[in-house]
Design a protein around this motif. Structure first.
Motif, PDB file in Angstrom:
ATOM      1  N   TRP A 149      20.532  51.548  44.222  1.00  0.00           N
ATOM      2  CA  TRP A 149      20.911  52.819  44.997  1.00  0.00           C
ATOM      3  C   TRP A 149      20.293  54.031  44.228  1.00  0.00           C
ATOM      4  O   TRP A 149      19.814  55.187  44.480  1.00  0.00           O
ATOM      5  N   ASN A 150      20.704  54.434  42.824  1.00  0.00           N
ATOM      6  CA  ASN A 150      20.337  55.246  41.920  1.00  0.00           C
ATOM      7  C   ASN A 150      18.622  55.425  41.931  1.00  0.00           C
ATOM      8  O   ASN A 150      18.305  56.508  41.894  1.00  0.00           O
ATOM      9  N   HIS A 201      17.518  56.639  45.157  1.00  0.00           N
ATOM     10  CA  HIS A 201      17.707  58.082  45.256  1.00  0.00           C
ATOM     11  C   HIS A 201      16.833  59.128  44.485  1.00  0.00           C
ATOM     12  O   HIS A 201      16.039  60.027  44.924  1.00  0.00           O
ATOM     13  N   TRP A 239      23.920  63.242  42.743  1.00  0.00           N
ATOM     14  CA  TRP A 239      23.754  62.814  44.232  1.00  0.00           C
ATOM     15  C   TRP A 239      24.102  64.057  44.873  1.00  0.00           C
ATOM     16  O   TRP A 239      23.580  64.819  45.859  1.00  0.00           O
ATOM     17  N   ILE A 251      25.356  56.949  42.190  1.00  0.00           N
ATOM     18  CA  ILE A 251      24.195  57.798  42.147  1.00  0.00           C
ATOM     19  C   ILE A 251      24.223  59.062  41.422  1.00  0.00           C
ATOM     20  O   ILE A 251      25.230  59.885  41.539  1.00  0.00           O
ATOM     21  N   SER A 290      26.906  56.248  47.047  1.00  0.00           N
ATOM     22  CA  SER A 290      26.549  57.592  46.552  1.00  0.00           C
ATOM     23  C   SER A 290      27.451  57.876  45.242  1.00  0.00           C
ATOM     24  O   SER A 290      26.979  58.589  44.237  1.00  0.00           O
TER      25      SER A 290
END
Length: 894
Positions: free
Chosen positions: A720-721, A724, A763, A760, A757
């Protein structure tokens, strides 16, 4: 000549009197272009055209030549004058030079050379201007000039005809131009071909060690590339013209030069480099890939996948069921493949494993549990059947050659396969009834062997052996249980001569030992037969691998090891006799096949032995075995099965690293039915995490610079990180600028859930800002299309204000990010103005258009002022705010 009084001079005369100081003005005048129509109308045929400055100077009593010299002295460098003088005026007469030097009252007297060179400049300039009494075109004069400043002086047009004094006529004489010298191009002649070695100057000088070029001669370096690609400048190894044509096509397709009309064949070029892909084995057809796939499918059928850890671990199921499946498959497939010899040896190996460790016959119903003695005897019977089956092809070949002419040898061949009934029948058919009677008693008690031994002793004492054929004595020695019978000092009968190691072992088991002897005892006796220290005591051949049998090769022991090269079946017998036998030499590929890189049977044997609880293989040898077989499968294109092999590594970290690296090398972005089937096999049958496959595809997309697919597969891989960060850095700005909001929203909404999130970084100030910006735009469109409530407007108002406060916190990496941020800031200001106008409307319907100009300045200015906008956007907003402020003042005053 004295000058006239100053008061009587006109302004033009005063300007000409200061010609040296104001010469730049005259240069501007003379640089005016001349129209061709004016020249044709104003210049008569019998009069030479002159410049305006020459006419003015003549009318005022000033030598025009002096004026030109003054201009040249100011505008031309001394070096330029010297260069032009050397090139153009080397042919002028000396009188002209002297006259020009004398009539120059205003020249500075510094040096004779400088004075002379500058005195000639006027003649140079005027000569380049006039040729044969007519003007040259400006382009022609420029071409003959050598310096830019001289070129400006050469362009001296005339606006009206002027008379030329007679003393200046010698200046305008132009000599004929020098003839141009033709340049001759000299080049090197290219050698059309390679000089024969006998005619070369380097012939016979290859021993000059001081000169490495001569010492190396015409040798070349062989360049090895990936996937067995070989680059050499010698003879083509493959010899196929298809590869050559392919190379020519590739060179023409990717070349930097334009393609010629006729492509020259590579064989016609004397200097060429071949790129060939070599292989240790011939290219296998698709059906031969089943030799890889079918055993692996059988292995997968009898394995268990453990998913206790992130990386699955495959463990073989304990038992011997897989041995029977291997044996049944290889019996049916012995003649179906091109590699029939390899499959034949596999058949011998798997059937031997079945005989040594497979299921035995079901015991009689009256016996509940067979004793150990019964199991040993039954295992001996199965092993005897294996020996008979193994020797059958060779025996049939020998009997077919000796049946008619030498029946005794055929009888002995039958005995080496324990085909006693067929040997008796052959003896009777050949009229040897007494031999047939002895053969019928071969399986009898020990007393028969003792009586035959006494008979051999009597023949030796009576010296009757010399009257009996050696082949017949060989049968009698076999019946008596004597592997070697010494007839004389230099003559002996060897029962095991001309027998391969399997039949020699069979002779020891069937005829030299009691019927109740075990396999281990027969193997020990056979080892003594070929391992005796004295060569005279050795009477049996060594257990060489199948590919070396009958070749006459003598395999020496390795320098660092005392283990000779032996057949894998012999190693299996040793392992059956000794449970702690070394597994490393058993699983050596050279004990199975001539290819030292063929680990197919070695790996499957190791997995079978693991199922039988033989686990004393060193970790290093096991790692070499696993990775070597995986590399072999990978080279054959079966990389999904290579992952299956790597999943058997017990070390979890090494196993995971190996699987991830292999996925990175082979996962493709192009979705095909074949790739889909392989991925399904990995995820469903091998339980490989789908995130690993998507991560490998993300690496592939990064290598191919496909940013959209890279972001997609990073998301599917669960990073996810990273996803993103990649979207914000490479995709978000393009989506905002091109108003491709749906594409960006698809990524950001999938990253928005709290469980994602929260992992992340940044975010709140990056991805969420873009997402809220897109949602506000969509919400505003919905409000404008349908009826809205006050609650919705208040909610939208709060989101827009929050967005205005967060846009300035966005991190920008490049100019495109700054442009996207500016667009968002300007759009946010407009959104804020529209929302406030909707809120201030007393009664707003769904089809009414709000008036943004009615928004009060006090509410809008604080939020607009903090938006990060460029100067043009900021000025535009400030202009609108100023107009709103003036409008408020006007309304307030009224």
């Amino acid at each position: 000549k004295p000058a006239p009084p100053p008061q009587s001079q006109s302004p033009e005369v005063e300007q000409l009197g200061r010609v040296v100081e104001l010469d730049s003005d005259m240069v501007d005048i003379t640089q005016e272009p001349v129209l061709d129509s004016m020249l044709e109308e104003s210049v008569p045929e019998d009069q030479e055209p002159v410049s305006a400055s020459t006419h003015i100077a003549s009318s005022l009593g000033i030598n025009p030549h002096v004026l030109q010299i003054m201009k040249a002295s100011l505008l031309a460098d001394e070096e330029d004058v010297d260069m032009v003088l050397d090139q153009r005026f080397s042919h002028l007469p000396s009188k002209a030079d002297t006259s020009q030097e004398i009539c120059s009252p205003r020249l500075p007297i510094s040096a004779s050379h400088s004075s002379k060179s500058r005195s000639l400049v006027g003649g140079l300039l005027l000569q380049s201007k006039f040729t044969s009494g007519t003007f040259l075109s400006p382009s022609a004069s420029v071409q003959e000039c050598r310096t830019p400043r001289a070129a400006s002086l050469m362009n001296i047009p005339s606006t009206s005809p002027w008379s030329v004094p007679p003393p200046l006529t010698s200046v305008f004489t132009v000599p004929s131009p020098a003839p141009e010298v033709q340049l001759k191009t000299v080049g090197t002649r290219r050698q059309p071909g390679l000089v024969p070695l006998e005619k070369s100057v380097t012939y016979g000088k290859g021993k000059l060690l001081m000169d490495m070029a001569l010492f190396m001669g015409r040798s070349f370096r062989v360049g090895w590339g990936p996937n067995w690609t070989l680059a050499n400048s010698g003879e083509q190894l493959s010899g196929s013209p298809e590869l050559e044509n392919h190379q020519v096509a590739d060179s023409m397709e990717y070349g930097f030069l334009p393609n010629p009309v006729a492509v020259k064949s590579l064989t016609e070029s004397p200097f060429k480099v071949y790129l060939e892909k070599l292989s240790l084995r011939q290219k296998k057809p698709d059906e031969d890939l089943q030799l890889y796939q079918i055993p692996l499918e059988l292995k997968l059928k009898h394995s268990t996948v453990h998913v206790d850890e992130l990386c699955p671990l495959i463990v073989p199921n304990p038992g011997v069921a897989v041995i029977h499946d291997y044996a049944n498959w290889v019996k049916k497939a012995s003649g179906d493949f091109l590699e029939a010899q390899i499959v034949k040896h596999w058949s011998l190996t798997w059937t031997l494993c079945e005989a040594l460790w497979g299921h035995l016959k079901e015991p009689d119903s009256q016996l509940d549990e067979p004793s150990e003695y019964i199991q040993i005897l039954e295992r001996r019977r199965t092993f005897s059947r294996w020996l008979s089956h193994t020797a059958a092809p060779q025996i049939e070949e020998e009997v077919s050659l000796t049946r008619k002419d030498r029946p005794v040898e055929a009888v002995f061949s039958y005995l080496t396969g324990k085909r006693i009934s067929e040997a008796c029948s052959l003896a009777q058919q050949s009229g040897d009834h007494r031999l047939a009677l002895l053969l019928s008693q071969l399986v009898g008690s020990q007393s028969v062997r003792e009586l035959l031994t006494m008979q051999l002793v009597d023949w030796q004492q009576l010296q009757a052996n010399c009257f009996i054929q050696d082949e017949r004595l060989r049968i009698f020695a076999l019946l008596a249980g004597k592997p070697v019978w010494q007839l004389t000092e230099h003559r002996q009968i060897n029962v095991c001569s001309c027998l391969d190691w399997k039949r020699a072992l069979a002779v020891h088991l069937w005829y030299l030992l009691p019927p109740t002897a075990s396999i281990s005892r027969a193997l020990s006796m056979y080892e003594e037969a070929f391992q005796n220290s004295s060569e005279a005591d050795r009477y049996a051949c060594s257990p060489l691998p199948a590919y070396l049998e009958g070749s006459g090769c003598v395999v020496k022991e390795e320098e660092n090891s005392q283990r000779p090269l032996q057949d894998v079946c012999f190693h299996l017998l040793k392992l059956y006799s000794d449970r702690h036998y070394d597994l490393n030499q058993l699983l050596e590929p050279r004990s199975i096949t001539a290819d030292p890189l063929d680990y197919r049977l070695s790996w499957h044997l190791w997995e079978v032995l693991r199922a039988l609880n033989y686990t004393h293989l060193s970790e290093q040898c096991e790692g070499v075995l696993q990775t070597s077989y995986a590399g072999q499968l990978e080279s054959e294109g079966l990389w999904e099965w290579a992952i299956f092999v790597l999943l058997h590594i017990e070390n979890s970290s090494i196993r995971e690293k190996a699987v991830r690296e292999l996925l990175t090398r082979h996962c493709q972005l192009l979705e095909t039915p074949e790739s889909w089937a392989k991925e399904t096999f990995l995820t469903q049958k091998l339980c490989v995490p789908a995130e690993w496959i998507n991560e490998a595809k993300a690496v592939r997309a990064h290598m191919e610079s496909d940013k959209h697919l890279e972001a997609l597969y990073l998301f599917k891989a669960g990073h996810w990180n990273r996803c993103h960060k990649f979207i914000i850095k490479h995709l978000a700005s393009d989506a905002i600028i091109n108003e491709n909001y749906d594409y960006l929203k698809g990524f950001l909404e999938d990253l928005a859930p709290p469980e994602r999130s929260s992992l992340i970084q940044d975010w709140e100030t990056s991805g969420l800002v873009y997402l809220d910006y897109i949602r506000i735009i969509e919400m505003l469109h919905q409000i404008q299309q349908v009826d809205f409530s006050v609650y919705e407007l208040e909610q939208l108002h709060a989101k827009v204000i929050s967005l205005c406060n967060r846009i300035q916190q966005m991190q920008c990496y490049n100019a495109k990010d700054l442009l996207a941020q500016s667009d968002m800031a300007k759009r946010a200001a407009n959104l804020l103005r529209v929302v406030w106008s909707l809120q201030r409307a007393p009664e707003t319907t769904s089809d009414s258009t709000p008036d943004p100009q009615r928004v009060p300045l006090g509410l809008l200015a604080p939020h607009v002022g903090q938006l990060p906008m460029p100067e043009d956007y900021a000025l535009e907003e400030l202009r609108g705010l100023t107009q709103s402020y003036l409008r408020e003042l006007t309304v307030g005053s009224q």
